[in-house]
Every structure is written in structure tokens, then in C-alpha cells.
Write an enzyme that holds these catalytic residues in place. Sequence first.
Site, mmCIF file in Angstrom:
data_model
loop_
_atom_site.group_PDB
_atom_site.id
_atom_site.type_symbol
_atom_site.label_atom_id
_atom_site.label_comp_id
_atom_site.label_asym_id
_atom_site.label_seq_id
_atom_site.Cartn_x
_atom_site.Cartn_y
_atom_site.Cartn_z
ATOM 1 N N GLU A 152 -2.197 -6.109 9.987
ATOM 2 C CA GLU A 152 -1.154 -6.812 9.241
ATOM 3 C C GLU A 152 -0.077 -7.351 10.168
ATOM 4 O O GLU A 152 0.437 -8.464 9.976
ATOM 5 C CB GLU A 152 -0.520 -5.894 8.187
ATOM 6 C CG GLU A 152 0.509 -6.625 7.330
ATOM 7 C CD GLU A 152 1.231 -5.723 6.358
ATOM 8 O OE1 GLU A 152 2.400 -6.016 6.041
ATOM 9 O OE2 GLU A 152 0.647 -4.710 5.918
ATOM 10 N N THR A 191 4.186 -4.115 5.240
ATOM 11 C CA THR A 191 4.246 -3.665 3.845
ATOM 12 C C THR A 191 3.860 -2.203 3.651
ATOM 13 O O THR A 191 4.078 -1.652 2.573
ATOM 14 C CB THR A 191 3.316 -4.514 2.955
ATOM 15 O OG1 THR A 191 1.964 -4.325 3.372
ATOM 16 C CG2 THR A 191 3.696 -5.989 3.012
ATOM 17 N N SER A 250 -2.721 2.620 7.657
ATOM 18 C CA SER A 250 -1.294 2.866 7.856
ATOM 19 C C SER A 250 -0.679 3.588 6.667
ATOM 20 O O SER A 250 0.037 4.574 6.821
ATOM 21 C CB SER A 250 -0.555 1.538 8.089
ATOM 22 O OG SER A 250 0.842 1.743 8.171
#
Length: 334
Positions: A152, A191, A250
Site C-alpha cells: 500500500e 489505511t 499489516s
Amino acid sequence: MNAPMPETPLAESAAPAASAAADAAPLNLLIAAPRGFCAGVDRAIEIVEKALERYGAPVYVRHEIVHNKYVVEGLEAKGAIFIEELDEVPDDAPVVFSAHGVPKSVPAEAKRRKLLYVDATCPLVSKVHRQAERQIEKGRHIIFVGHEGHPEVIGTMGQVEPGQMTLVETIEDVDKLPFDSDEPLSYLTQTTLSVDDTREVIEALEWRYPNIEGPKAEDICYATSNRQAAVKEIAQDCDFVLVIGAPNSSNSLRLVEVAERLGTPSKLIQRASEIDPAWLEGVTTLGITAGASAPEILVREVVEALGRMRPIAEETITAAEEKMVFKLPRQLTE
């Protein structure tokens, strides 16, 4: 939607194991809700499945569609081929980009080669990409809070030209930033970060750079926040917490950290087979949750495995209700 189902049975029960479990001390299970699949993961998996239905196998997928081995193997069984870069995709084959997002150079290369591609980037990640573009248009340098090397992060930093975005992970990184206090800066975040850790880094940024501009709403997605809140709800009443998820996920790793920050030992596992019985010694109440890319079937697998070790009693602790649904790309629905 249901997770892909590879032809591998859940762990088998046996009479001797059941007998041993009946003689063992009872184990209370506090199961966090929400847990497991979020709307972005549901959408990404469905995109691959719909692409296979529409275009036929094989469909190539750049990087793991989501960080979960069980899900990836289930899609491989249906005809998906997971690759690292576009040069592994034949000219006449469709390709799907993963939920984590990709740098702008990837769709640009796909267009140059006239590949048929479908972008499964989570809409909440895409929102961060658009924010990055707007901040650059306003002449601001972006400080991006995230974990180096995560897909990401690579995808988001690839939305702007090199040198227009600086990555920080910790308060110490903020202290090392070379910018003057009055320079035009903004910040965005990955995020899937820890809500608490990220708040501390943002506070450090705002203290050092009083004029820094942040997003109108935090970038950490609703699913990440809700799953961390749910772990906080159960961890305080547990002796140990099991988090079901991948080691490269994550949001799953953050759930382990949240539990341990509250003083409750926690372990990340991918499947029930990874449970070490020694972890359960002296444990009367065990917490269970799952990262946003882990299907519910793996939660049930873990519960059933625990039931063969000890008599169990389940209770679901709900911290939030989730009703988010994301639309599929138009090219798969028209």
C-alpha cells in the site's frame, strides 16, 4: 460473500482427543466482532472470481490479491495465477491489480501494452491516492505515515513524482525531517496502521509543523479501526489473544500489538495447526480475532481445534456494526 474454498478439510476430530478435552480445564473463548473480511477484501476477491467467470482461466493477479495464503490458494484452484510484475503477463491475458493499490506506472504500462486489466484497489486506498494528488496540486510536500516496503505504501508513494512524498514510521522519524516549520506540508497515512501509534506520530507532526495540513477524515480505514477497538474490548478480560492472519498482513500485525499494549500476550497464527498448546497453559479466558483478509472459516477451524483440546464456551463481544459494501468495477457488471 463466502471465501474461496480449496479442497482441504478442516482438522479432523478423533475420539481420544475428545476424551482428553473432556478431562481438561474449561476454556472460555471471547470472540471479537467485527473480525475477518472487510468490504474492500470482499470486493477484491469477488473481482478475481468475476474476472474468471467473464474471461475464463487463467486470470493473472499482480501480487497477492489480499494477504492471506488460504484465500490465494483458493483462487489459484479456480484458475488465478499470481505474479509479481506485469512482464510475467502474456499479451492476451487479463490481469487484476491487488487490493493494496499500485503505483501509477503499473496501469500506465498495462495501457501501453494494451492489456485488459481490472483494478481491485480498495476504494479507501484509492481515496488516499486522490488526496495525494490534490496536495501536490496545492504545492504541498506530503509526509506519509506508513510501513516501508508495504504494498500500500509503494502504491501510494507511486501516485506522485519521486521526491514529492517523504515516508515516516515513528516519532523519531518525525524528529529527523529536514523541513522548516513554515514550509507548506501535508500528511497522509496508510489505511492499516495502529490507531494509537498513528495518533502519536500525527501529534508529533502537528507539534513540529503547526501549519501542516491533514485529511478531513482520518485515512485509517473503518475496518482497521473497528477491529482494533474490538480487540481492546476483549483483551482486558483475556489471559491470551490469538489473531488469525498472515505475517505480511499489516492490519493483522497491528491487532497483536494492540492486545500486547494492553498487557495481554498475543500470537499471530495463519491456521489452527500453528496453535502451540503451551500457550494455553494457565489460560482460562482466550480471545480470538481475525485480520481483515482472514476468512471466517479459519476462525471456526481454530475454535474447533481448541474444542478438541479443552471444553470450550464461546461468547462474541461486539464493538461495532459494519454494513459497508463497495461496488464492483463497471467492466465486470455491464
